[in-house]
Structures are given as C-alpha cells and as structure tokens.
Design a protein around this motif. Structure first.
Motif, PDB file in Angstrom:
ATOM      1  N   MET A 268       0.846  -1.193   0.000  1.00  0.00           N
ATOM      2  CA  MET A 268       0.000   0.000   0.000  1.00  0.00           C
ATOM      3  C   MET A 268       0.882   1.243   0.000  1.00  0.00           C
ATOM      4  SD  MET A 268      -2.977   1.274   2.651  1.00  0.00           S
ATOM      5  CE  MET A 268      -4.264   0.169   2.073  1.00  0.00           C
ATOM      6  N   GLN A 269       0.447   2.210  -0.813  1.00  0.00           N
ATOM      7  CA  GLN A 269       1.117   3.498  -0.883  1.00  0.00           C
ATOM      8  C   GLN A 269       0.064   4.598  -0.856  1.00  0.00           C
ATOM      9  OE1 GLN A 269       2.860   2.414  -4.684  1.00  0.00           O
ATOM     10  NE2 GLN A 269       4.887   2.730  -3.800  1.00  0.00           N
ATOM     11  N   ILE A 270       0.406   5.701  -0.199  1.00  0.00           N
ATOM     12  CA  ILE A 270      -0.477   6.861  -0.162  1.00  0.00           C
ATOM     13  C   ILE A 270       0.274   8.027  -0.790  1.00  0.00           C
ATOM     14  CG2 ILE A 270      -1.739   8.482   1.289  1.00  0.00           C
ATOM     15  CD1 ILE A 270      -2.116   6.206   3.307  1.00  0.00           C
ATOM     16  N   PHE A 271      -0.333   8.615  -1.815  1.00  0.00           N
ATOM     17  CA  PHE A 271       0.236   9.765  -2.510  1.00  0.00           C
ATOM     18  C   PHE A 271      -0.578  10.991  -2.114  1.00  0.00           C
ATOM     19  CE2 PHE A 271       1.618   6.128  -4.855  1.00  0.00           C
ATOM     20  CZ  PHE A 271       2.872   6.458  -5.356  1.00  0.00           C
ATOM     21  N   GLU A 272       0.097  11.952  -1.478  1.00  0.00           N
ATOM     22  CA  GLU A 272      -0.586  13.111  -0.906  1.00  0.00           C
ATOM     23  C   GLU A 272      -0.264  14.400  -1.649  1.00  0.00           C
ATOM     24  OE1 GLU A 272      -0.644  12.248   3.741  1.00  0.00           O
ATOM     25  OE2 GLU A 272       1.396  12.340   2.939  1.00  0.00           O
ATOM     26  N   PRO A 273      -1.130  15.408  -1.505  1.00  0.00           N
ATOM     27  CA  PRO A 273      -0.817  16.704  -2.108  1.00  0.00           C
ATOM     28  C   PRO A 273       0.383  17.337  -1.412  1.00  0.00           C
ATOM     29  CG  PRO A 273      -2.779  16.862  -0.732  1.00  0.00           C
ATOM     30  CD  PRO A 273      -2.397  15.412  -0.779  1.00  0.00           C
ATOM     31  N   ALA A 274       0.864  18.417  -1.973  1.00  0.00           N
ATOM     32  CA  ALA A 274       2.009  19.128  -1.395  1.00  0.00           C
ATOM     33  C   ALA A 274       1.653  19.655  -0.006  1.00  0.00           C
ATOM     34  CB  ALA A 274       2.410  20.280  -2.314  1.00  0.00           C
ATOM     35  N   MET A 275       2.540  19.391   0.929  1.00  0.00           N
ATOM     36  CA  MET A 275       2.382  19.882   2.309  1.00  0.00           C
ATOM     37  C   MET A 275       3.720  20.429   2.776  1.00  0.00           C
ATOM     38  SD  MET A 275      -0.088  17.037   4.110  1.00  0.00           S
ATOM     39  CE  MET A 275       0.627  15.542   3.464  1.00  0.00           C
TER      40      MET A 275
ATOM     41  N   LEU B 148      -5.057  14.318   9.282  1.00  0.00           N
ATOM     42  CA  LEU B 148      -3.646  13.981   9.095  1.00  0.00           C
ATOM     43  C   LEU B 148      -3.062  13.346  10.355  1.00  0.00           C
ATOM     44  CD1 LEU B 148      -2.388  17.081   7.089  1.00  0.00           C
ATOM     45  CD2 LEU B 148      -2.844  14.767   6.227  1.00  0.00           C
ATOM     46  N   LEU B 149      -3.521  13.785  11.508  1.00  0.00           N
ATOM     47  CA  LEU B 149      -3.094  13.177  12.765  1.00  0.00           C
ATOM     48  C   LEU B 149      -3.578  11.733  12.839  1.00  0.00           C
ATOM     49  CD1 LEU B 149      -1.737  13.447  15.507  1.00  0.00           C
ATOM     50  CD2 LEU B 149      -3.868  14.375  16.393  1.00  0.00           C
ATOM     51  N   ARG B 150      -4.827  11.478  12.434  1.00  0.00           N
ATOM     52  CA  ARG B 150      -5.362  10.108  12.435  1.00  0.00           C
ATOM     53  C   ARG B 150      -4.571   9.211  11.485  1.00  0.00           C
ATOM     54  NH1 ARG B 150      -8.227   6.806   9.462  1.00  0.00           N
ATOM     55  NH2 ARG B 150      -8.616   8.330   7.839  1.00  0.00           N
ATOM     56  N   ILE B 151      -4.247   9.732  10.298  1.00  0.00           N
ATOM     57  CA  ILE B 151      -3.497   8.941   9.327  1.00  0.00           C
ATOM     58  C   ILE B 151      -2.110   8.616   9.868  1.00  0.00           C
ATOM     59  CG2 ILE B 151      -2.349   9.081   7.044  1.00  0.00           C
ATOM     60  CD1 ILE B 151      -5.315   8.275   7.013  1.00  0.00           C
ATOM     61  N   SER B 152      -1.436   9.592  10.443  1.00  0.00           N
ATOM     62  CA  SER B 152      -0.106   9.347  11.015  1.00  0.00           C
ATOM     63  C   SER B 152      -0.170   8.303  12.117  1.00  0.00           C
ATOM     64  CB  SER B 152       0.497  10.640  11.564  1.00  0.00           C
ATOM     65  OG  SER B 152       0.846  11.488  10.509  1.00  0.00           O
ATOM     66  N   THR B 153      -1.194   8.375  12.952  1.00  0.00           N
ATOM     67  CA  THR B 153      -1.369   7.399  14.028  1.00  0.00           C
ATOM     68  C   THR B 153      -1.639   6.010  13.455  1.00  0.00           C
ATOM     69  OG1 THR B 153      -2.221   9.132  15.482  1.00  0.00           O
ATOM     70  CG2 THR B 153      -2.721   6.858  16.100  1.00  0.00           C
TER      71      THR B 153
ATOM     72  N   ILE C  87      -8.617   4.199  -3.510  1.00  0.00           N
ATOM     73  CA  ILE C  87      -9.328   5.325  -2.897  1.00  0.00           C
ATOM     74  C   ILE C  87      -8.713   6.610  -3.440  1.00  0.00           C
ATOM     75  CG2 ILE C  87      -9.871   6.547  -0.743  1.00  0.00           C
ATOM     76  CD1 ILE C  87      -9.669   3.845   0.688  1.00  0.00           C
ATOM     77  N   ALA C  88      -9.558   7.548  -3.838  1.00  0.00           N
ATOM     78  CA  ALA C  88      -9.072   8.833  -4.349  1.00  0.00           C
ATOM     79  C   ALA C  88      -9.849   9.976  -3.702  1.00  0.00           C
ATOM     80  CB  ALA C  88      -9.237   8.895  -5.868  1.00  0.00           C
ATOM     81  N   GLY C  89      -9.142  11.073  -3.470  1.00  0.00           N
ATOM     82  CA  GLY C  89      -9.783  12.275  -2.944  1.00  0.00           C
ATOM     83  C   GLY C  89      -9.931  12.314  -1.440  1.00  0.00           C
ATOM     84  N   ARG C  90      -9.509  11.260  -0.772  1.00  0.00           N
ATOM     85  CA  ARG C  90      -9.585  11.209   0.693  1.00  0.00           C
ATOM     86  C   ARG C  90      -8.650  10.101   1.187  1.00  0.00           C
ATOM     87  NH1 ARG C  90     -12.355   6.782   2.394  1.00  0.00           N
ATOM     88  NH2 ARG C  90     -13.695   5.762   0.865  1.00  0.00           N
ATOM     89  N   TYR C  91      -8.461  10.077   2.490  1.00  0.00           N
ATOM     90  CA  TYR C  91      -7.649   9.030   3.094  1.00  0.00           C
ATOM     91  C   TYR C  91      -8.529   7.841   3.465  1.00  0.00           C
ATOM     92  CZ  TYR C  91      -3.929  12.470   3.518  1.00  0.00           C
ATOM     93  OH  TYR C  91      -2.969  13.396   3.249  1.00  0.00           O
ATOM     94  N   PRO C  92      -7.944   6.647   3.547  1.00  0.00           N
ATOM     95  CA  PRO C  92      -8.731   5.489   3.980  1.00  0.00           C
ATOM     96  C   PRO C  92      -9.148   5.635   5.445  1.00  0.00           C
ATOM     97  CG  PRO C  92      -6.559   4.816   3.157  1.00  0.00           C
ATOM     98  CD  PRO C  92      -6.569   6.293   3.228  1.00  0.00           C
TER      99      PRO C  92
END
Length: 130
Positions: A4-11, A26-31, A84-89
């Motif tokens: 699995m890979q997640i490609f994110e917008p520029a941050m 973003l905190l939930r995803i990092s956790t 999944i596109a446009g949002r995080y799982p």
C-alpha cells in the motif's frame, strides 16, 4: 504481503503535522500508519513536495494526476491499483484492504453471538455450582 502506498498533495512537511493548526485527519493517518508499522506492516507515504519523483515514476498515479489534477489527491494505491481517491482510507478500510483486524486501531471488536448449550443444567458436577 500487500503493498500500500499513499500519494498526498504538497504539504509543508512529510506528515502535514507541522505548524499551529494541526489537521485532525492527518493526525489520524499518522497514528494509523504508526500502528501498522509497529505491527510489521509498512505503508509508504509520498508527499508531492518532498517526493515528486515518486509521482512521476508511478505510472498509475502519474496518469491520475494528468487526468484529475493534484486536486484529486490524496490517492491510496494497493498493489499498483488506485483503490481510494480524494480522501484518506478510514481505519476500517485500512483493516479490510490490508487484511488486519480492525481492533488493531483500537476499534471495538465485532459482536459475537453466543448460543447457550442445551445441557439441561448449569454444567456444574453433581448439581453443585462453585
């Protein structure tokens, strides 16, 4: 093992958790990703600012960006396919896609239906319960 890979917008940083206003998603995803990593499951995470070459090298993601634009990010790729596109799982989606128990993320275990035995008694020997 699934990849699995997640490609994110520029941050501003690799996780997006810098600055004074922290995005709760973003905190939930990092956790969630830290939890997966602690359990031996590595999910690669690419930020357009920090890893632009990954977006170029991945033909599926590159095609997505050329078609939908960076506004369609983030995208989650599982075994080379955008799932999944446009949002995080969600945590439930992480569990389902990676084949891990949802309880790994602190979720409640699913209810189990218990059917009582028809033994005619409580199961104690000699009719005496402990």
């Amino acid at each position: 093992m699934k990849k699995m890979q997640i490609f994110e917008p520029a941050m501003c940083c690799s996780t997006g958790l810098c600055g004074v206003g922290v995005d709760s998603e973003l905190l939930r995803i990092s956790t969630a990703l830290n939890t997966l990593k602690k359990n031996g499951i590595n999910v690669e995470r690419f930020n357009l600012s920090n890893a632009p070459q990954q977006f170029v090298n991945d033909k599926t993601v590159n095609h997505f960006i050329n078609t939908k634009g960076v506004e369609g990010l983030p995208v989650t790729v599982l075994d080379g396919e955008i799932v999944i596109a446009g949002r995080y799982p969600t945590n439930e989606e992480f569990a389902n896609l990676l084949g891990v128990p949802e309880t790994l993320f602190g979720g409640k275990p699913k209810a189990v239906k218990v059917t009582p035995r028809r033994s005619g008694g409580c199961g104690c020997s000699g009719g005496k319960c402990c």
